[in-house]
Design a protein around this motif. Structure first.
Motif, PDB file in Angstrom:
ATOM      1  N   MET C  62      58.866  42.579  54.077  1.00  0.00           N
ATOM      2  CA  MET C  62      59.707  43.284  53.108  1.00  0.00           C
ATOM      3  C   MET C  62      59.415  42.822  51.687  1.00  0.00           C
ATOM      4  SD  MET C  62      63.836  43.762  52.959  1.00  0.00           S
ATOM      5  CE  MET C  62      64.619  44.431  51.477  1.00  0.00           C
ATOM      6  N   ALA C  63      59.190  41.519  51.517  1.00  0.00           N
ATOM      7  CA  ALA C  63      58.941  40.986  50.170  1.00  0.00           C
ATOM      8  C   ALA C  63      57.674  41.599  49.578  1.00  0.00           C
ATOM      9  CB  ALA C  63      58.831  39.463  50.217  1.00  0.00           C
ATOM     10  N   GLU C  64      56.633  41.727  50.403  1.00  0.00           N
ATOM     11  CA  GLU C  64      55.395  42.311  49.886  1.00  0.00           C
ATOM     12  C   GLU C  64      55.604  43.775  49.497  1.00  0.00           C
ATOM     13  OE1 GLU C  64      52.599  41.249  52.959  1.00  0.00           O
ATOM     14  OE2 GLU C  64      52.141  39.329  51.969  1.00  0.00           O
ATOM     15  N   ARG C  65      56.285  44.504  50.353  1.00  0.00           N
ATOM     16  CA  ARG C  65      56.545  45.907  50.021  1.00  0.00           C
ATOM     17  C   ARG C  65      57.380  46.014  48.752  1.00  0.00           C
ATOM     18  NH1 ARG C  65      59.108  50.038  54.344  1.00  0.00           N
ATOM     19  NH2 ARG C  65      57.295  51.325  53.881  1.00  0.00           N
ATOM     20  N   LEU C  66      58.424  45.173  48.658  1.00  0.00           N
ATOM     21  CA  LEU C  66      59.330  45.256  47.519  1.00  0.00           C
ATOM     22  C   LEU C  66      58.626  44.896  46.211  1.00  0.00           C
ATOM     23  CD1 LEU C  66      62.569  45.686  47.155  1.00  0.00           C
ATOM     24  CD2 LEU C  66      62.441  43.302  46.482  1.00  0.00           C
ATOM     25  N   ILE C 123      63.276  40.752  40.651  1.00  0.00           N
ATOM     26  CA  ILE C 123      62.889  39.810  41.709  1.00  0.00           C
ATOM     27  C   ILE C 123      64.089  38.960  42.097  1.00  0.00           C
ATOM     28  CG2 ILE C 123      61.590  37.649  42.037  1.00  0.00           C
ATOM     29  CD1 ILE C 123      59.211  39.119  40.660  1.00  0.00           C
ATOM     30  N   LYS C 124      64.819  38.483  41.102  1.00  0.00           N
ATOM     31  CA  LYS C 124      65.979  37.637  41.391  1.00  0.00           C
ATOM     32  C   LYS C 124      67.110  38.423  42.053  1.00  0.00           C
ATOM     33  CE  LYS C 124      65.085  33.832  38.316  1.00  0.00           C
ATOM     34  NZ  LYS C 124      65.581  32.631  39.007  1.00  0.00           N
ATOM     35  N   GLU C 125      67.181  39.700  41.798  1.00  0.00           N
ATOM     36  CA  GLU C 125      68.207  40.526  42.454  1.00  0.00           C
ATOM     37  C   GLU C 125      67.860  40.836  43.904  1.00  0.00           C
ATOM     38  OE1 GLU C 125      69.395  43.227  38.555  1.00  0.00           O
ATOM     39  OE2 GLU C 125      68.502  44.198  40.304  1.00  0.00           O
ATOM     40  N   ASP C 126      66.612  41.197  44.131  1.00  0.00           N
ATOM     41  CA  ASP C 126      66.298  41.869  45.396  1.00  0.00           C
ATOM     42  C   ASP C 126      65.232  41.221  46.279  1.00  0.00           C
ATOM     43  OD1 ASP C 126      68.178  43.799  45.015  1.00  0.00           O
ATOM     44  OD2 ASP C 126      66.785  45.451  44.642  1.00  0.00           O
TER      45      ASP C 126
ATOM     46  N   ILE D  54      71.955  44.712  54.251  1.00  0.00           N
ATOM     47  CA  ILE D  54      71.169  45.101  55.423  1.00  0.00           C
ATOM     48  C   ILE D  54      69.920  45.839  54.957  1.00  0.00           C
ATOM     49  CG2 ILE D  54      71.116  46.711  57.392  1.00  0.00           C
ATOM     50  CD1 ILE D  54      72.716  44.233  58.044  1.00  0.00           C
ATOM     51  N   ALA D  55      68.782  45.427  55.501  1.00  0.00           N
ATOM     52  CA  ALA D  55      67.560  46.199  55.284  1.00  0.00           C
ATOM     53  C   ALA D  55      67.136  46.789  56.619  1.00  0.00           C
ATOM     54  CB  ALA D  55      66.452  45.313  54.731  1.00  0.00           C
ATOM     55  N   VAL D  56      66.696  48.026  56.589  1.00  0.00           N
ATOM     56  CA  VAL D  56      66.159  48.666  57.789  1.00  0.00           C
ATOM     57  C   VAL D  56      64.705  49.001  57.505  1.00  0.00           C
ATOM     58  CG1 VAL D  56      66.336  50.617  59.385  1.00  0.00           C
ATOM     59  CG2 VAL D  56      68.420  49.562  58.433  1.00  0.00           C
ATOM     60  N   ASP D  57      63.836  48.479  58.358  1.00  0.00           N
ATOM     61  CA  ASP D  57      62.397  48.709  58.190  1.00  0.00           C
ATOM     62  C   ASP D  57      61.946  48.364  56.773  1.00  0.00           C
ATOM     63  OD1 ASP D  57      62.328  49.420  60.840  1.00  0.00           O
ATOM     64  OD2 ASP D  57      62.523  51.570  60.428  1.00  0.00           O
ATOM     65  N   CYS D  58      62.383  47.195  56.312  1.00  0.00           N
ATOM     66  CA  CYS D  58      61.930  46.623  55.035  1.00  0.00           C
ATOM     67  C   CYS D  58      62.445  47.328  53.792  1.00  0.00           C
ATOM     68  CB  CYS D  58      60.398  46.548  54.972  1.00  0.00           C
ATOM     69  SG  CYS D  58      59.725  45.343  56.123  1.00  0.00           S
ATOM     70  N   ARG D  59      63.493  48.124  53.934  1.00  0.00           N
ATOM     71  CA  ARG D  59      64.137  48.714  52.751  1.00  0.00           C
ATOM     72  C   ARG D  59      65.632  48.469  52.827  1.00  0.00           C
ATOM     73  NH1 ARG D  59      60.675  52.067  50.027  1.00  0.00           N
ATOM     74  NH2 ARG D  59      58.905  52.798  51.248  1.00  0.00           N
ATOM     75  N   PHE D  60      66.229  48.137  51.687  1.00  0.00           N
ATOM     76  CA  PHE D  60      67.677  47.989  51.669  1.00  0.00           C
ATOM     77  C   PHE D  60      68.323  49.306  52.063  1.00  0.00           C
ATOM     78  CE2 PHE D  60      66.742  44.464  48.655  1.00  0.00           C
ATOM     79  CZ  PHE D  60      67.391  43.458  49.364  1.00  0.00           C
ATOM     80  N   ALA D  61      69.309  49.225  52.949  1.00  0.00           N
ATOM     81  CA  ALA D  61      70.024  50.419  53.402  1.00  0.00           C
ATOM     82  C   ALA D  61      71.393  50.456  52.737  1.00  0.00           C
ATOM     83  CB  ALA D  61      70.176  50.382  54.917  1.00  0.00           C
ATOM     84  N   ALA D  62      71.890  51.675  52.570  1.00  0.00           N
ATOM     85  CA  ALA D  62      73.244  51.847  52.028  1.00  0.00           C
ATOM     86  C   ALA D  62      73.854  53.022  52.778  1.00  0.00           C
ATOM     87  CB  ALA D  62      73.195  52.132  50.532  1.00  0.00           C
ATOM     88  N   GLY D  63      75.091  52.861  53.242  1.00  0.00           N
ATOM     89  CA  GLY D  63      75.744  53.966  53.940  1.00  0.00           C
ATOM     90  C   GLY D  63      75.118  54.219  55.302  1.00  0.00           C
TER      91      GLY D  63
END
Lengths: 146, 82, 146, 82
Positions: C62-66, C123-126, D54-63
């Motif tokens: 996830m970190a790499e994607r983000l 970066i610090k947020e997410d 919560i993240a689903v499949d590497c993305r933050f989810a909402a709702g």
């Protein structure tokens, strides 16, 4: 904790800034969490005209004194413990070469960014340095700020 | 009256064809008077002088200026460092 | 003028960031007048406690994607031609070592500073990275932002 | 119901003593429901879950969240990178 006096270094350099002046890592200290840096790079165009090179003229005695004053001013304004390293090149510079390098280390990022930004703005306001641009079409001109 | 050193830079230096000269100026004067004196002496640069600042002994001056034979006056056109 | 595509590079690195990740000079381009950089450095104290080392835990996929998304977001928001290089370290880091490095090249300094600042704030947020501080007194704690 | 993978990190992982597990969850659910399900399953972490994203499949989810057997759900405590 590192109780040593803050690093405060400034210089007017002949020619473009060498790589060691462009590297922020020398400011890493165990008591400083953030380093903000700025590099000014010579561009190869200006208002659509190709630029072959610049010549920076400098009133050196005043420029050296003023850089020191700006470094002290930043510490006074943002954080007395700032580590600061500032250098400006003079003479002939080619596109892609570095004309100014500012590195600021601080305990926290807000002060580091603010002081770094402040220093480049003050340099552009007051540092007695003049940019003579030389163009691919053979012309040249003295710049007025940027 | 003291004889100070006057330094010229960049476009002003180019137009005057002079980097540095010794000039007799009042011991007590102002930035505006110095620029007016230089403008009268070099009419071809009067407009340029109007855009310049004055530094005395490596510090920007404002208002009153005290000069002596050791004084270094710099005519500072709009700067373009960075 | 350099018509090449903007440099956009991001990485999660094992351990502290090596010097080459900390150097802005690699971003110097003939068409970019300004490079703004930020380095995050491990501090040797926190709220008065001595820090011996940190361990950064990371949700790496996830970190790499983000990081890639944040780089794209900065370009969209500030300047499509931004050159951007971002890296974050993971695992064991000692005081004075670099945990995060952000370098942004832009035609002008305002965009470079704004994008650099934006990236560290985002970066610090997410960024899914967690700092486990280990103290000289033998204790340890998971940090909550900074 | 699909069986998703759930990942735990940092203080939550430490307290649960578990990095990763497979968990049956509704195919259509919400972030709040996922966190409530986890809080009921692990009461000792209910307060911590309340601070998590919560993240689903590497993305933050909402709702709303759609899950299947391939879904990777990550419980994200407050981050502290940089």
């Amino acid at each position: 904790m590192d109780a040593a006096a803050p690093l405060r270094s400034w210089a007017i350099i002949d020619g473009p800034l060498p790589p060691e002046r462009c590297a922020p890592l020398a400011l890493a200290r165990n008591d400083q969490g953030a380093i903000a840096s700025f590099l000014g790079v010579v561009r190869d165009h200006h208002h659509g005209r190709g630029v072959t090179h610049l010549v920076y003229e400098c009133y050196r005695t005043m420029a050296e004194r003023l850089l020191g004053e700006l470094v002290a001013e930043a510490a006074e304004r943002f954080d007395a413990q700032l580590h600061t390293q500032v250098a400006h090149g003079t003479g002939l510079l080619l596109p892609g070469q570095v004309s100014v390098a500012i590195h600021v280390g601080a305990a926290h990022r807000v002060a580091a960014f603010a002081a770094c930004r402040h220093l480049i703005e003050r340099i552009k306001e007051d540092l007695p340095v003049w940019k003579h641009e030389h163009y691919a079409d053979g012309g040249s001109a003295w710049l007025k700020g940027s | 009256m003291p004889i100070a050193t006057v330094l010229y830079f960049a476009q002003v230096r180019d137009r005057l064809g002079c980097e540095q000269e010794r000039l007799e100026l009042p011991a007590t004067t102002t930035v505006a008077e110095i620029l007016a004196t230089l403008g009268a002496r070099y009419p071809q640069c009067a407009a340029a002088f109007a855009t310049c600042r004055i530094a005395v002994d490596c510090r920007f001056a404002a208002g009153a200026v005290a000069l002596d034979d050791e004084s270094e006056i710099a005519v500072i056109p709009p700067v373009s460092g960075g």
